[in-house]
Motif scaffolding. Sequence first.
Motif, PDB file in Angstrom:
ATOM      1  N   GLY A 191       0.448 -43.477-110.240  1.00 31.90           N
ATOM      2  CA  GLY A 191      -0.857 -43.005-109.790  1.00 31.90           C
ATOM      3  C   GLY A 191      -0.770 -41.714-108.995  1.00 31.90           C
ATOM      4  N   THR A 192       0.073 -41.698-107.961  1.00 34.78           N
ATOM      5  CA  THR A 192       0.212 -40.509-107.121  1.00 34.78           C
ATOM      6  C   THR A 192       0.866 -39.367-107.880  1.00 34.78           C
ATOM      7  N   PHE A 193       1.893 -39.690-108.683  1.00 33.12           N
ATOM      8  CA  PHE A 193       2.599 -38.650-109.428  1.00 33.12           C
ATOM      9  C   PHE A 193       1.676 -37.992-110.450  1.00 33.12           C
ATOM     10  N   ARG A 194       0.876 -38.804-111.128  1.00 34.38           N
ATOM     11  CA  ARG A 194      -0.069 -38.251-112.097  1.00 34.38           C
ATOM     12  C   ARG A 194      -1.033 -37.288-111.412  1.00 34.38           C
ATOM     13  N   ALA A 195      -1.564 -37.716-110.259  1.00 36.97           N
ATOM     14  CA  ALA A 195      -2.502 -36.857-109.533  1.00 36.97           C
ATOM     15  C   ALA A 195      -1.822 -35.572-109.062  1.00 36.97           C
ATOM     16  N   ALA A 196      -0.566 -35.683-108.627  1.00 32.28           N
ATOM     17  CA  ALA A 196       0.153 -34.500-108.143  1.00 32.28           C
ATOM     18  C   ALA A 196       0.413 -33.515-109.270  1.00 32.28           C
ATOM     19  N   VAL A 197       0.907 -34.020-110.396  1.00 33.53           N
ATOM     20  CA  VAL A 197       1.218 -33.134-111.520  1.00 33.53           C
ATOM     21  C   VAL A 197      -0.048 -32.499-112.070  1.00 33.53           C
ATOM     22  N   PHE A 198      -1.073 -33.313-112.285  1.00 31.81           N
ATOM     23  CA  PHE A 198      -2.323 -32.770-112.807  1.00 31.81           C
ATOM     24  C   PHE A 198      -2.941 -31.788-111.822  1.00 31.81           C
ATOM     25  N   GLY A 199      -2.879 -32.116-110.519  1.00 35.08           N
ATOM     26  CA  GLY A 199      -3.450 -31.225-109.528  1.00 35.08           C
ATOM     27  C   GLY A 199      -2.741 -29.884-109.500  1.00 35.08           C
ATOM     28  N   ALA A 200      -1.395 -29.907-109.467  1.00 35.46           N
ATOM     29  CA  ALA A 200      -0.637 -28.651-109.438  1.00 35.46           C
ATOM     30  C   ALA A 200      -0.865 -27.842-110.707  1.00 35.46           C
ATOM     31  N   ASN A 201      -0.839 -28.513-111.843  1.00 39.65           N
ATOM     32  CA  ASN A 201      -1.023 -27.803-113.108  1.00 39.65           C
ATOM     33  C   ASN A 201      -2.431 -27.211-113.207  1.00 39.65           C
ATOM     34  N   ASP A 202      -3.430 -27.982-112.821  1.00 33.47           N
ATOM     35  CA  ASP A 202      -4.805 -27.477-112.871  1.00 33.47           C
ATOM     36  C   ASP A 202      -4.997 -26.313-111.917  1.00 33.47           C
ATOM     37  N   GLY A 203      -4.389 -26.418-110.728  1.00 33.25           N
ATOM     38  CA  GLY A 203      -4.509 -25.323-109.774  1.00 33.25           C
ATOM     39  C   GLY A 203      -3.881 -24.045-110.294  1.00 33.25           C
ATOM     40  N   LEU A 204      -2.691 -24.167-110.887  1.00 27.36           N
ATOM     41  CA  LEU A 204      -2.007 -22.997-111.431  1.00 27.36           C
ATOM     42  C   LEU A 204      -2.816 -22.352-112.550  1.00 27.36           C
ATOM     43  N   VAL A 205      -3.200 -23.176-113.522  1.00 27.49           N
ATOM     44  CA  VAL A 205      -3.854 -22.637-114.722  1.00 27.49           C
ATOM     45  C   VAL A 205      -5.262 -22.148-114.412  1.00 27.49           C
ATOM     46  N   SER A 206      -6.049 -22.976-113.724  1.00 22.92           N
ATOM     47  CA  SER A 206      -7.454 -22.612-113.526  1.00 22.92           C
ATOM     48  C   SER A 206      -7.586 -21.386-112.631  1.00 22.92           C
ATOM     49  N   ASN A 207      -6.769 -21.307-111.567  1.00 21.07           N
ATOM     50  CA  ASN A 207      -6.935 -20.158-110.685  1.00 21.07           C
ATOM     51  C   ASN A 207      -6.341 -18.888-111.281  1.00 21.07           C
ATOM     52  N   LEU A 208      -5.247 -19.019-112.034  1.00 17.96           N
ATOM     53  CA  LEU A 208      -4.740 -17.836-112.733  1.00 17.96           C
ATOM     54  C   LEU A 208      -5.774 -17.348-113.741  1.00 17.96           C
ATOM     55  N   ALA A 209      -6.361 -18.297-114.476  1.00 24.40           N
ATOM     56  CA  ALA A 209      -7.391 -17.911-115.448  1.00 24.40           C
ATOM     57  C   ALA A 209      -8.587 -17.271-114.750  1.00 24.40           C
ATOM     58  N   LEU A 210      -8.961 -17.829-113.606  1.00 22.21           N
ATOM     59  CA  LEU A 210     -10.094 -17.273-112.866  1.00 22.21           C
ATOM     60  C   LEU A 210      -9.791 -15.852-112.380  1.00 22.21           C
ATOM     61  N   VAL A 211      -8.600 -15.675-111.808  1.00 19.96           N
ATOM     62  CA  VAL A 211      -8.216 -14.353-111.308  1.00 19.96           C
ATOM     63  C   VAL A 211      -8.135 -13.344-112.442  1.00 19.96           C
ATOM     64  N   LEU A 212      -7.512 -13.731-113.543  1.00 19.68           N
ATOM     65  CA  LEU A 212      -7.400 -12.808-114.679  1.00 19.68           C
ATOM     66  C   LEU A 212      -8.763 -12.503-115.289  1.00 19.68           C
ATOM     67  N   GLY A 213      -9.640 -13.500-115.251  1.00 21.73           N
ATOM     68  CA  GLY A 213     -10.978 -13.269-115.794  1.00 21.73           C
ATOM     69  C   GLY A 213     -11.720 -12.192-115.034  1.00 21.73           C
ATOM     70  N   VAL A 214     -11.660 -12.253-113.694  1.00 23.17           N
ATOM     71  CA  VAL A 214     -12.376 -11.233-112.921  1.00 23.17           C
ATOM     72  C   VAL A 214     -11.633  -9.895-112.971  1.00 23.17           C
ATOM     73  N   ILE A 215     -10.307  -9.940-113.129  1.00 27.65           N
ATOM     74  CA  ILE A 215      -9.568  -8.689-113.307  1.00 27.65           C
ATOM     75  C   ILE A 215      -9.999  -8.006-114.599  1.00 27.65           C
ATOM     76  N   GLY A 216     -10.153  -8.818-115.642  1.00 26.83           N
ATOM     77  CA  GLY A 216     -10.620  -8.268-116.912  1.00 26.83           C
ATOM     78  C   GLY A 216     -12.000  -7.652-116.798  1.00 26.83           C
ATOM     79  N   GLY A 217     -12.793  -8.151-115.859  1.00 26.35           N
ATOM     80  CA  GLY A 217     -14.128  -7.596-115.654  1.00 26.35           C
ATOM     81  C   GLY A 217     -14.131  -6.314-114.857  1.00 26.35           C
ATOM     82  N   GLY A 218     -12.958  -5.896-114.334  1.00 27.82           N
ATOM     83  CA  GLY A 218     -12.852  -4.618-113.637  1.00 27.82           C
ATOM     84  C   GLY A 218     -13.377  -4.619-112.228  1.00 27.82           C
ATOM     85  N   VAL A 219     -13.269  -5.756-111.511  1.00 24.37           N
ATOM     86  CA  VAL A 219     -13.786  -5.819-110.142  1.00 24.37           C
ATOM     87  C   VAL A 219     -12.730  -5.313-109.164  1.00 24.37           C
ATOM     88  N   PRO A 220     -13.120  -4.949-107.927  1.00 23.99           N
ATOM     89  CA  PRO A 220     -12.172  -4.463-106.926  1.00 23.99           C
ATOM     90  C   PRO A 220     -11.195  -5.553-106.483  1.00 23.99           C
TER      91      PRO A 220
END
Length: 351
Positions: free
Chosen positions: A133-162
């Motif tokens: 239970g805890t391991f699943r939450a930890a792995v999913f949490g870390a993976n989601d944080g890495l992927v979603s925030n990288l995608a979010l950052v790259l998305g706004v970078i692609g939009g040309g924001v400061p």
Amino acid sequence: MPDARRIRRWRRLLADEREEAAVYRELAGRRRGEEREILLGLADAEERHAAHWVELLGPEADRPARGRLRMRVLVQLAKRFGSVFVLALAQRAESRTPYRTEPDATEAMAADERVHEEVVRALASRGRARLSGTFRAAVFGANDGLVSNLALVLGVIGGGVPSSVILLTGLSGLLAGALSMGAGEYISVRSQRELLAAAAPGTGTSAVVPQLDVNANELALVYRARGMSEREAREHADEVLRNPQLAPAADRPGQDHEVVGTGLKAATSSFCFFAAGAAVPVLPFLSGATGPAPVIAAAVLVGLALMLTGAAVGVMSGAPPLTRALRQLAIGYGAAAATYVLGLVFGATVG
């Protein structure tokens, strides 16, 4: 007389057996009861295998040799941790036994190693169940944080924001995502535990067993409802009526709750690991650097973290860590690349 190459191979196999025995003895030192006895039994078996190579080597057995690097590392891990990760690694080591093709090993030794793999798999599965239970939450949490925030950052970078907007977006994504993941895990685990509690056998049945009508034996209906055939249910019910002490063991209420874990632990684990993962793609932008340098640094850091989480899942599941690491990397980079392209498209449209 055996040639030098054969002697070297025997000496290496002898060293490996001694290392494996040391791993199991170290793990046994951190266990109690049945698990300790099983691990000591595995160590004794490895030492019997070592004795086979000592007999073949004769005086050459006195010359020290070193086992394979992964076995030496495993001994050190067992000394310091003794966790389910070490058992999972030991399971992989047993699955790679050379005795299937080693001409100088006996058939019994090859068979022993196959059995050892299953024994270690069963021991590791106990730890996996406790951690799931805890391991699943930890792995999913870390993976989601890495992927979603990288995608979010790259998305706004692609939009040309400061750069300041990129940093604010990344920090907002970190906090919002961590809170969402933590709340979602808590609700999910609590709901699953409530469903299991509703489906778990009640504990009151055993108290009324002595008062049941032996001829009618309605207890058999309970076991039929749980999935037994009519004959199995009747035989088991007769046995319980003869020995009412068996009823609580047969009921075993709530045994799956341990596998699910608790809502608070899962929520805390998910929140912390999501936040840790989501912080990785933001770190390069904290310095205020602009241009491609922080983007490349974020992508590299996230890639390394994704491979680490994928390898950890591989170790825990007994699968090849490198394969799982590369799969995690491909999925994460794929999602981030797709978001970056969308940012370019929408940025160009808005501009």
